[in-house]
Scaffold this motif. Sequence first.
Motif, PDB file in Angstrom:
ATOM      1  N   ALA A 172       0.832  -1.203   0.000  1.00 14.74           N
ATOM      2  CA  ALA A 172       0.000   0.000   0.000  1.00 14.74           C
ATOM      3  C   ALA A 172       0.866   1.253   0.000  1.00 14.74           C
ATOM      4  N   GLN A 173       2.064   1.125   0.582  1.00 13.31           N
ATOM      5  CA  GLN A 173       2.926   2.306   0.705  1.00 13.31           C
ATOM      6  C   GLN A 173       3.700   2.627  -0.561  1.00 13.31           C
ATOM      7  N   ASP A 174       3.679   1.706  -1.537  1.00 13.48           N
ATOM      8  CA  ASP A 174       4.373   2.013  -2.791  1.00 13.48           C
ATOM      9  C   ASP A 174       3.906   3.345  -3.337  1.00 13.48           C
ATOM     10  N   GLU A 175       2.607   3.552  -3.192  1.00 13.94           N
ATOM     11  CA  GLU A 175       2.015   4.820  -3.609  1.00 13.94           C
ATOM     12  C   GLU A 175       2.675   5.977  -2.853  1.00 13.94           C
ATOM     13  N   ALA A 176       2.745   5.799  -1.532  1.00  9.57           N
ATOM     14  CA  ALA A 176       3.329   6.839  -0.676  1.00  9.57           C
ATOM     15  C   ALA A 176       4.781   7.108  -1.057  1.00  9.57           C
ATOM     16  N   ARG A 177       5.479   6.036  -1.450  1.00  8.61           N
ATOM     17  CA  ARG A 177       6.895   6.193  -1.785  1.00  8.61           C
ATOM     18  C   ARG A 177       7.054   7.127  -2.984  1.00  8.61           C
ATOM     19  N   ARG A 178       6.141   6.953  -3.944  1.00 10.09           N
ATOM     20  CA  ARG A 178       6.224   7.823  -5.110  1.00 10.09           C
ATOM     21  C   ARG A 178       6.060   9.290  -4.710  1.00 10.09           C
ATOM     22  N   THR A 179       5.079   9.570  -3.839  1.00  8.21           N
ATOM     23  CA  THR A 179       4.910  10.963  -3.423  1.00  8.21           C
ATOM     24  C   THR A 179       6.129  11.419  -2.632  1.00  8.21           C
ATOM     25  N   GLY A 180       6.748  10.491  -1.868  1.00  2.00           N
ATOM     26  CA  GLY A 180       7.958  10.830  -1.115  1.00  2.00           C
ATOM     27  C   GLY A 180       9.084  11.264  -2.044  1.00  2.00           C
ATOM     28  N   ASP A 181       9.241  10.536  -3.160  1.00  4.71           N
ATOM     29  CA  ASP A 181      10.281  10.895  -4.125  1.00  4.71           C
ATOM     30  C   ASP A 181      10.032  12.280  -4.696  1.00  4.71           C
ATOM     31  N   GLU A 182       8.757  12.553  -4.985  1.00  2.79           N
ATOM     32  CA  GLU A 182       8.432  13.876  -5.518  1.00  2.79           C
ATOM     33  C   GLU A 182       8.776  14.967  -4.507  1.00  2.79           C
ATOM     34  N   ALA A 183       8.438  14.703  -3.237  1.00  3.49           N
ATOM     35  CA  ALA A 183       8.697  15.691  -2.191  1.00  3.49           C
ATOM     36  C   ALA A 183      10.190  15.950  -2.060  1.00  3.49           C
ATOM     37  N   ARG A 184      10.966  14.877  -2.127  1.00  7.39           N
ATOM     38  CA  ARG A 184      12.421  15.031  -2.015  1.00  7.39           C
ATOM     39  C   ARG A 184      12.956  15.876  -3.164  1.00  7.39           C
ATOM     40  N   ALA A 185      12.431  15.613  -4.351  1.00 10.07           N
ATOM     41  CA  ALA A 185      12.887  16.388  -5.510  1.00 10.07           C
ATOM     42  C   ALA A 185      12.581  17.868  -5.296  1.00 10.07           C
ATOM     43  N   ARG A 186      11.406  18.167  -4.734  1.00 11.52           N
ATOM     44  CA  ARG A 186      11.052  19.565  -4.503  1.00 11.52           C
ATOM     45  C   ARG A 186      11.996  20.202  -3.499  1.00 11.52           C
ATOM     46  N   LEU A 187      12.328  19.443  -2.444  1.00 13.90           N
ATOM     47  CA  LEU A 187      13.237  19.973  -1.421  1.00 13.90           C
ATOM     48  C   LEU A 187      14.624  20.214  -2.008  1.00 13.90           C
ATOM     49  N   GLN A 188      15.065  19.290  -2.853  1.00 17.30           N
ATOM     50  CA  GLN A 188      16.381  19.449  -3.475  1.00 17.30           C
ATOM     51  C   GLN A 188      16.422  20.727  -4.311  1.00 17.30           C
ATOM     52  N   ASP A 189      15.338  20.961  -5.061  1.00 22.91           N
ATOM     53  CA  ASP A 189      15.265  22.187  -5.858  1.00 22.91           C
ATOM     54  C   ASP A 189      15.443  23.405  -4.974  1.00 22.91           C
ATOM     55  N   LEU A 190      14.808  23.321  -3.807  1.00 24.89           N
ATOM     56  CA  LEU A 190      14.825  24.434  -2.874  1.00 24.89           C
ATOM     57  C   LEU A 190      16.253  24.809  -2.490  1.00 24.89           C
TER      58      LEU A 190
END
Lengths: 250, 134
Positions: free
Chosen positions: B39-57
Amino acid sequence: MVLGRIGLTVTPEQLASQVFLPGRQGSLQIEMLSGARRNAALAIEIPSTLEALMRETAAGHPVVVLLNLGLSWAPSWHYAVVIGYDLDEEVFLLRSGPMKRQALPFRTFELTWNRAGRWAFVALPAGQLAVTVDEGGTTHALVAFEKAAAPEYAAMAYRSALVRWPGSLTLQMGLGNSLYRLRDLHGAEKAFRMAAHSHDAAVAWNNLANVLLELGHPDEASRAAEKAVSLGGPTERAARETLGRLRARQ
Amino acid sequence: MKFIKKSLAALLIVSTTHVGFIQTAQATMIGTEEVARVAQDEARRTGDEARARLQDLFTRADVQARLQDLGVEAADARDRVAALTDEDATRLAEQIDKAPAGGIIGAILLVFFVLLFTDILGFTKVFPFTRSIR
């Protein structure tokens, strides 16, 4: 402390040996959570807001907080239990170490709590849930609880969570697995059947097949296992194993 | 003594066979943790997106200037973001979204707080930071 308040009996010495790491001055946060779980208390981390903390306290749930009574570069970590608050006096009431009742002004509390990362959790008897935690957080806590606590408590906790989130596959499977560990095969069958029909998930069909076999219905078990295999996904290997085992028996 | 030995042996036989039975029976039961993981595979994808946003920051000029004021290497901070759990990364990204314009700096300080804390507990060892923060 917290465990006593919710009707569980553990002496401080027993608890200390479980959560206190002598190498470090104090207990690790993760150890605090698993210490509670091992003693049949459902530990759920709550959101890092004063509002959440006050809502839990108002609901009668004791909240364990981590405070840094020192400064950020000279920290003095300390766990305390929030047992109430007084809006007129603007104080939190804490059970703090040996002090049965310590009144800490809101501002002081918030500063020391901020400095410790605003970390807090509630410790509840199985069957109760935190009022401020969403489905994801609660499910996470319940899966950890199932691993650490006795299966009857895990089943009780899953049942109460299913009242609030009846559609959750993870919670339905958790209930089934806990009942299976309790050897309540009929209860487990019911839970897995419900999960299988409402979600058509391979994990549910697989576990249902195993339980049906143990209950002496090999034909229905085979059909369930075939269904699990046909759905594929990350658990396909386990499903194939189940099916193979069933065929070997026939 | 002989009796104790005998009963202990009997007990061991019973308990080991019992364990064996449960293990074969459970061999193909799928645990709740595994279910949650799927079920968390979904969550992992959003986690990757969040990390990418933070890296941009962390590549933004004003953020880098502030980091420099604090004596922090931007590269260290980026390593740290990469190591955040999915849950933490999502939470932090949400906090930044919710924060008023100036709040990004506050959120960054929060990252350092996590650093400071985990370092003190001995989970991590990123520690030019503590002194810098002081």
